[in-house]
Design a protein around this motif. Structure first.
Motif, PDB file in Angstrom:
ATOM      1  N   SER A  82       0.821  -1.211   0.000  1.00 58.68           N
ATOM      2  CA  SER A  82       0.000   0.000   0.000  1.00 58.68           C
ATOM      3  C   SER A  82       0.851   1.255   0.000  1.00 58.68           C
ATOM      4  N   SER A  83       2.127   1.124   0.403  1.00 54.29           N
ATOM      5  CA  SER A  83       2.995   2.297   0.435  1.00 54.29           C
ATOM      6  C   SER A  83       3.316   2.814  -0.955  1.00 54.29           C
TER       7      SER A  83
ATOM      8  N   ASP B 165       0.095   5.347  -0.724  1.00 59.54           N
ATOM      9  CA  ASP B 165       0.184   6.243   0.428  1.00 59.54           C
ATOM     10  C   ASP B 165       1.643   6.259   0.867  1.00 59.54           C
ATOM     11  N   THR B 166       2.476   6.980   0.117  1.00 58.74           N
ATOM     12  CA  THR B 166       3.919   6.887   0.307  1.00 58.74           C
ATOM     13  C   THR B 166       4.332   7.436   1.668  1.00 58.74           C
TER      14      THR B 166
ATOM     15  N   ARG C 127      -7.180   1.847   5.721  1.00 56.29           N
ATOM     16  CA  ARG C 127      -6.387   3.051   5.952  1.00 56.29           C
ATOM     17  C   ARG C 127      -6.596   4.106   4.875  1.00 56.29           C
ATOM     18  N   PHE C 128      -6.799   3.671   3.646  1.00 59.15           N
ATOM     19  CA  PHE C 128      -7.109   4.584   2.557  1.00 59.15           C
ATOM     20  C   PHE C 128      -7.645   3.774   1.384  1.00 59.15           C
TER      21      PHE C 128
ATOM     22  N   VAL D 258      -8.112   3.934  -3.148  1.00 59.88           N
ATOM     23  CA  VAL D 258      -7.626   4.601  -4.357  1.00 59.88           C
ATOM     24  C   VAL D 258      -8.659   4.456  -5.442  1.00 59.88           C
TER      25      VAL D 258
END
Length: 264
Positions: free
Chosen positions: A160-161, A164-165, A261-262, A264
């Motif tokens: 996922s990074s 959401d870096t 968490r988020f 896209v």
């Protein structure tokens, strides 16, 4: 014996990279429990042997995915032993403990992280060689083996990074974003030959990699509004879905598994 290969992956041959621990080990165990004959591949040969000993019909392989010859040899061994390869779960990957510690130091001091200017070429190349180059080596070998049989499923483990870096972690984020795009491009090509490629993109997961994450950084990932760290088994279950016939119409997907968490 009748019924010995019963299960969702009954009679299938699977190769799992990074299978000596974490998500890879969980995937290997899940595949074996559901009937697959599993080649357990890891850069740590002893870890691969330990996991393989737990499983029926399993065989350990020592493989550094950053080395194309080792990857090719592993896939050739699968074909030599079984005549084919049906499933690949590519879970091998690395992080950068030094960069994580720099980020944690900044969090403890309540200042912005300073990583990029300090990041050496070797640290950058190590992460890229394993996470991005290694994914290419595995995908290439899988297509070479599977395409002639007009069937097969490959699941790469991203992150996922890539979306959401994490501030101060450019090489890891770039390596995983590259691996996602690589997998999607190969997916579009490989489906013409009956081979499905997909990616699972975990959020924070309780692996050995996570255990080495400094406490200050782990606290930064904590959020009471979402699920806590995933277990390796939860991520493995997503990977097995993507590898199964239940996902026959899923091609080139990057499936987020980050606990909310988020999106896209």
């Amino acid at each position: 014996m009748e019924g010995e290969h019963a299960g969702r992956f009954g009679g299938r041959v699977a190769l799992v990279t990074g299978a000596g621990s974490g998500i890879g080990a969980a995937a290997a165990r899940r595949l074996a429990a559901q009937g697959a004959q599993v080649l357990v591949a890891d850069i740590d040969g002893q870890a691969a042997q330990a996991v393989a000993k737990e499983l029926p019909w399993a065989y350990p392989l020592t493989v550094d995915v950053a080395e194309p010859a080792q990857v090719d040899a592993a896939f050739e061994e699968a074909v030599r032993r079984h005549g084919r390869l049906d499933v690949v779960v590519h879970a091998a990957g690395v992080d950068d403990p030094a960069a994580k510690e720099w980020i944690a130091e900044a969090l403890r001091a309540d200042r912005p992280p300073e990583v990029t200017a300090r990041l050496g070429d070797e640290a950058w190349r190590r992460v890229m060689r394993v996470n991005l180059d290694g994914t290419f080596h595995v995908l290439r070998a899988a297509v070479r083996v599977m395409a002639p049989h007009r069937s097969g499923a490959v699941v790469t483990v991203g992150s996922s990074s890539a979306f959401d870096t994490l501030v101060g972690y450019p090489h890891y984020a770039a390596s995983k974003a590259g691996a996602h795009a690589l997998s999607q491009s190969v997916a579009k090509e490989a489906i013409s030959f009956g081979v499905r490629v997909n990616t699972v993109a975990p959020g924070p997961t309780e692996t050995g990699m996570a255990a080495r994450t400094p406490a200050a950084l782990r606290q930064g990932f904590a959020d009471g509004r979402v699920r806590p760290y995933a277990t390796p088994e939860e991520i493995a279950d997503v990977a097995l879905f993507l590898a199964s016939e239940e996902a026959a119409n899923v091609v080139g997907a990057v499936l987020l598994a980050n606990g909310g968490r988020f999106t896209v």
